[in-house]
Design a protein around this motif. Sequence first.
Motif, PDB file in Angstrom:
ATOM      1  N   UNK A 157     -15.157  15.258 -15.266  1.00  0.00           N
ATOM      2  CA  UNK A 157     -15.461  15.046 -13.847  1.00  0.00           C
ATOM      3  C   UNK A 157     -15.146  13.614 -13.437  1.00  0.00           C
ATOM      4  N   UNK A 158     -15.522  12.662 -14.258  1.00  0.00           N
ATOM      5  CA  UNK A 158     -15.264  11.250 -13.968  1.00  0.00           C
ATOM      6  C   UNK A 158     -13.775  10.964 -13.904  1.00  0.00           C
ATOM      7  N   UNK A 159     -13.010  11.517 -14.848  1.00  0.00           N
ATOM      8  CA  UNK A 159     -11.561  11.292 -14.862  1.00  0.00           C
ATOM      9  C   UNK A 159     -10.888  11.938 -13.655  1.00  0.00           C
ATOM     10  N   UNK A 160     -11.330  13.143 -13.263  1.00  0.00           N
ATOM     11  CA  UNK A 160     -10.760  13.792 -12.075  1.00  0.00           C
ATOM     12  C   UNK A 160     -11.022  12.928 -10.842  1.00  0.00           C
ATOM     13  N   UNK A 161     -12.240  12.437 -10.714  1.00  0.00           N
ATOM     14  CA  UNK A 161     -12.574  11.588  -9.569  1.00  0.00           C
ATOM     15  C   UNK A 161     -11.727  10.322  -9.562  1.00  0.00           C
ATOM     16  N   UNK A 162     -11.468   9.759 -10.727  1.00  0.00           N
ATOM     17  CA  UNK A 162     -10.624   8.561 -10.804  1.00  0.00           C
ATOM     18  C   UNK A 162      -9.202   8.883 -10.370  1.00  0.00           C
ATOM     19  N   UNK A 163      -8.680  10.023 -10.804  1.00  0.00           N
ATOM     20  CA  UNK A 163      -7.325  10.416 -10.423  1.00  0.00           C
ATOM     21  C   UNK A 163      -7.238  10.829  -8.956  1.00  0.00           C
ATOM     22  N   UNK A 164      -8.344  11.207  -8.344  1.00  0.00           N
ATOM     23  CA  UNK A 164      -8.369  11.597  -6.937  1.00  0.00           C
ATOM     24  C   UNK A 164      -8.705  10.410  -6.037  1.00  0.00           C
ATOM     25  N   UNK A 165      -8.443   9.222  -6.523  1.00  0.00           N
ATOM     26  CA  UNK A 165      -8.798   8.005  -5.777  1.00  0.00           C
ATOM     27  C   UNK A 165      -7.572   7.217  -5.355  1.00  0.00           C
ATOM     28  N   UNK A 166      -6.507   7.902  -4.999  1.00  0.00           N
ATOM     29  CA  UNK A 166      -5.299   7.224  -4.544  1.00  0.00           C
ATOM     30  C   UNK A 166      -4.103   7.595  -5.398  1.00  0.00           C
ATOM     31  N   UNK A 167      -2.957   7.133  -5.010  1.00  0.00           N
ATOM     32  CA  UNK A 167      -1.713   7.533  -5.648  1.00  0.00           C
ATOM     33  C   UNK A 167      -1.681   7.126  -7.109  1.00  0.00           C
ATOM     34  N   UNK A 168      -1.077   7.976  -7.971  1.00  0.00           N
ATOM     35  CA  UNK A 168      -0.257   9.140  -7.660  1.00  0.00           C
ATOM     36  C   UNK A 168      -1.066  10.377  -7.283  1.00  0.00           C
ATOM     37  N   UNK A 169      -2.375  10.337  -7.350  1.00  0.00           N
ATOM     38  CA  UNK A 169      -3.207  11.456  -6.901  1.00  0.00           C
ATOM     39  C   UNK A 169      -3.390  11.390  -5.394  1.00  0.00           C
ATOM     40  N   UNK A 170      -4.264  12.216  -4.855  1.00  0.00           N
ATOM     41  CA  UNK A 170      -4.484  12.203  -3.412  1.00  0.00           C
ATOM     42  C   UNK A 170      -5.186  10.931  -2.951  1.00  0.00           C
ATOM     43  N   UNK A 171      -4.894  10.533  -1.724  1.00  0.00           N
ATOM     44  CA  UNK A 171      -5.627   9.410  -1.142  1.00  0.00           C
ATOM     45  C   UNK A 171      -7.068   9.822  -0.910  1.00  0.00           C
ATOM     46  N   UNK A 172      -7.940   8.864  -0.873  1.00  0.00           N
ATOM     47  CA  UNK A 172      -9.367   9.151  -0.681  1.00  0.00           C
ATOM     48  C   UNK A 172      -9.912   8.261   0.429  1.00  0.00           C
ATOM     49  N   UNK A 173      -9.481   8.513   1.683  1.00  0.00           N
ATOM     50  CA  UNK A 173      -9.900   7.603   2.752  1.00  0.00           C
ATOM     51  C   UNK A 173     -11.408   7.604   2.995  1.00  0.00           C
ATOM     52  N   UNK A 174     -12.071   8.740   2.851  1.00  0.00           N
ATOM     53  CA  UNK A 174     -13.515   8.775   3.092  1.00  0.00           C
ATOM     54  C   UNK A 174     -14.316   8.924   1.804  1.00  0.00           C
ATOM     55  N   UNK A 175     -13.694   9.432   0.742  1.00  0.00           N
ATOM     56  CA  UNK A 175     -14.398   9.674  -0.510  1.00  0.00           C
ATOM     57  C   UNK A 175     -15.101  11.014  -0.554  1.00  0.00           C
ATOM     58  N   UNK A 176     -15.053  11.768   0.552  1.00  0.00           N
ATOM     59  CA  UNK A 176     -15.740  13.061   0.616  1.00  0.00           C
ATOM     60  C   UNK A 176     -15.168  14.045  -0.411  1.00  0.00           C
ATOM     61  N   UNK A 177     -13.846  14.126  -0.507  1.00  0.00           N
ATOM     62  CA  UNK A 177     -13.224  15.039  -1.467  1.00  0.00           C
ATOM     63  C   UNK A 177     -13.569  14.638  -2.899  1.00  0.00           C
ATOM     64  N   UNK A 178     -13.482  13.365  -3.186  1.00  0.00           N
ATOM     65  CA  UNK A 178     -13.781  12.871  -4.530  1.00  0.00           C
ATOM     66  C   UNK A 178     -15.233  13.178  -4.912  1.00  0.00           C
TER      67      UNK A 178
END
Length: 120
Positions: free
Chosen positions: A28-49
Amino acid sequence: MAAQLNARAAAALPAVSAVVQHYAMLLETRIKAHASGRPGPNAPTGDYRRSWTHEFSATGLMAEAVVGTAKPQARRLEYGYVGPDSLGRIFNQPPYPHMGPAVEEVRPAFLAAVGAAVGD
């Protein structure tokens, strides 16, 4: 022989449960790290992460963890999407992998830890 295997599985269950629970949290922690900007998705609000969670359960001789999100955009972000949506809008969204890379990072250590827990 079946009784011996069941006894060994029961003896290993606490250690395996601990490993499964630990690596679910790590994934879960690694997915959240990868979902925190490129090359993964941007995280403008952090809601998805923040939507990524894990659940652990142990029943009988089985330990299980599920890591996931209920957000509808997860599949499109991971794999991309080309084509019209239900409203007729056309998309050409590239993939922003974040779960796959996290799984590949965690997998070798998880397999080694499970092997050690069962006395590989």
